[in-house]
Scaffold this motif. Structure first.
Motif: not given
Length: 567
Positions: A510-539
């Motif tokens: 994600q940071l390669e695609k968009n280097p200007k992302q605020e890391i806090g927002r990206l991590l929040e997005h990741v955590c929300q996906r993991m909470e909703k979809e489980g451990p395999g959410a990002l595979c």
């Protein structure tokens, strides 16, 4: 979809052919009562085993919907079925013969903690189990009669015995369900009662050995001091008494080998539920709690450590601080700030694994070294600010310094594994004039890492994919950079590290695609996906069967230890 008869015919066709012909089997096959998926076929008999999964329709499995209607009960049921399937599979391990990994059958090995895993999933439509099989060979020639034994005898028996509700012990499943509901009720009571943790009377905290997480036989059972005892009414167990550790600053003291660190270790892992018989089933800690320690040599990337460290002799900025080789005090300062940023509401600290100059400066040292010559504001001066302004409690084990007596709200003494509340006795002993002054420097909003921007440097790739490699539970590499997790002490299972490697790979992409992302927002997005979809959410593609849930706090810890960030 193919049938089991077609699979049998394929096995007959490829018998004694060169091993790569096994790849013709990849696909799905309808068996009586379930679907067998051959998801990935190993390249040779000595390579990593083939990936296989079984899907049982819920109308066949017939588990009552009540058992998995809530997340906590669903995870507990999945854990129970995973263990049941593993026990059954163990009876057939290497019963099929051949070279290399021929006949191997394995699934996730569950420890004392109850974790959500991709190895087994259950919902209203199906039960899905993912496992590995070593496809048999003689040398490098296919031995299909041996694979036929696995797929047509061993696997059907495992499915029948462990994935059909009617064939399982309904009483044991009900106890698993009841325990999960009681554990969830305690977690809810922590919030209502303003408690950081609860330790039930009768809990067994000591472990069997340094390499075994099972309860020690003949250990002293835990009993709460009467002054700290609370009584909970649980939905199934009913009345349960134990020690409630209030929010604020709690100090655990006592002589060496009397159980201080044992209690703290139980609290560390109390962020997870435990299985029946573990001894810590009713040791429940605020699930955001983070163990803090010094971590000499860790990388720190653009972290505001100014609440603790300022006015460095070299003029280096501590509001946006980076280093490839942090000192003990600097690393612990970063660990505290990063934990707060991850949403931790409780910090767990052991004096034995802390940097002394970070924790406290005694009166004599302060009189010799002027304050303006010391860049470190010790933790003792900021602990009250941390609780009052950020709502973050501290549970601290101390064995040599009495300085924290002055700021502790509760003082607990461990005496031969027995807990005593000595708060009032200590109050009478401590001279008021020696109480350390509370620091007001850099308190407040400076704890939060707002607007933190990170970008990744060049990452080594293979076939245009970021290369990730795991090294057990303690580390993994992404490209040429290694993420060290040895001192992230609440990682309880190597499958959690596997999940973190997938998370880090996703974040890097994600940071390669968009280097200007605020890391806090990206991590929040990741955590929300993991909470909703489980451990395999990002595979990408098919989900592997070797992932386990990770908390937000470990995700933050992982990204904070990555050395590949650049300006």
């Amino acid at each position: 979809m193919n049938t089991d008869r077609q699979l049998r015919a394929e096995l007959e066709r490829i018998h004694r052919k060169s091993y790569p012909a096994y790849k013709d089997l990849k696909g799905s096959y309808q068996f009586p009562g379930y679907i067998l998926h051959i998801d990935h076929v190993q390249g040779d008999p000595f390579a990593a085993p083939s990936k296989v999964s079984v899907e049982v329709p819920q109308k066949t499995a017939a588990f009552p919907a009540e058992l998995f209607s809530e997340k906590h009960t669903r995870i507990a049921l999945q854990d129970y079925l995973n263990r049941a399937f593993a026990r059954c599979m163990g009876d057939y391990m290497f019963q099929a013969k051949g070279s290399g990994k021929s006949g191997l059958m394995s699934i996730s090995r569950c420890g004392q903690q109850v974790l959500e895993r991709t190895a087994l999933e259950i919902n209203e439509k199906r039960v899905l189990v993912r496992f590995e099989v070593g496809f048999p060979a003689n040398g490098r020639s296919i031995n299909s009669p041996e694979l036929e034994k696995i797929l047509f005898r061993f696997v059907p028996e495992c499915v029948k015995k462990s994935l059909y509700y009617r064939n399982l012990d309904a009483g044991k499943i009900r106890r698993v369900f009841d325990l999960a509901e009681d554990q969830q009720a305690i977690r809810e009571e922590l919030k209502k009662r303003e408690l950081a943790a609860f330790v039930a009377n009768g809990a067994i905290l000591p472990r069997e050995s340094g390499v075994s997480d099972k309860p020690m036989k003949g250990a002293v059972v835990f009993e709460s001091p009467k002054s700290m005892e609370v009584e909970l009414t649980l939905p199934h167990k009913g009345k349960l008494k134990g020690m409630g550790i209030p929010r604020g600053i709690t100090l655990i003291v006592g002589g060496g080998y009397h159980g201080k660190s044992t209690l703290l270790k139980a609290l560390e892992l109390g962020v997870y539920n435990h299985i029946e018989g573990d001894g810590r089933e009713y040791v429940i800690t605020d699930d955001t709690a983070v163990k803090i320690r010094a971590e000499d040599g860790r990388a720190v990337s653009h972290v505001n450590i100014s609440p603790f460290i300022n006015h460095l002799p070299n003029g280096k900025d501590t509001v946006d601080f980076s280093t490839e080789d942090a000192s003990g005090s600097t690393s612990q300062a970063a660990n505290v700030v990063e934990a707060v940023d991850s949403g931790a509401e409780t910090l767990l600290i052991d004096e034995d694994t802390s940097a002394t100059n970070f924790m406290v400066r005694d009166a004599l040292m302060q009189s010799v070294i002027a304050k303006e010559k010391e860049p470190i504001t010790p933790f003792i001066d900021q602990a009250k600010n941390l609780y009052r302004q950020q709502g973050v409690s501290v549970i601290l084990v101390a064995g040599s310094s009495g300085a924290y007596f002055y700021i502790a709200d509760k003082i607990l003494q461990m005496d031969t594994y027995r807990a005593l509340d000595i708060t009032e006795q200590v109050r009478e002993i401590c001279p008021e004039g020696e109480k350390p002054a509370e620091s007001t420097e850099n308190a407040g909003n400076s704890w939060k890492q707002t607007g933190r921007m990170l970008r990744v440097g060049r990452i080594e790739k293979k076939h245009d994919q970021i290369k990730v490699k795991q090294f057990g539970k303690d580390s993994f590499s992404i490209g040429r950079d290694t993420v060290e997790l040895k001192y992230v002490e609440q990682i309880a299972d190597s499958e959690q590290t596997t999940t973190l490697s997938h998370v880090m790979k996703y974040i890097a992409e994600q940071l390669e695609k968009n280097p200007k992302q605020e890391i806090g927002r990206l991590l929040e997005h990741v955590c929300q996906r993991m909470e909703k979809e489980g451990p395999g959410a990002l595979c990408r593609g098919s989900v592997p069967g070797n992932l386990a849930e990770v908390r937000r706090q470990e995700i933050y810890a992982c990204i904070n230890r990555y050395r590949g960030f650049r300006r």
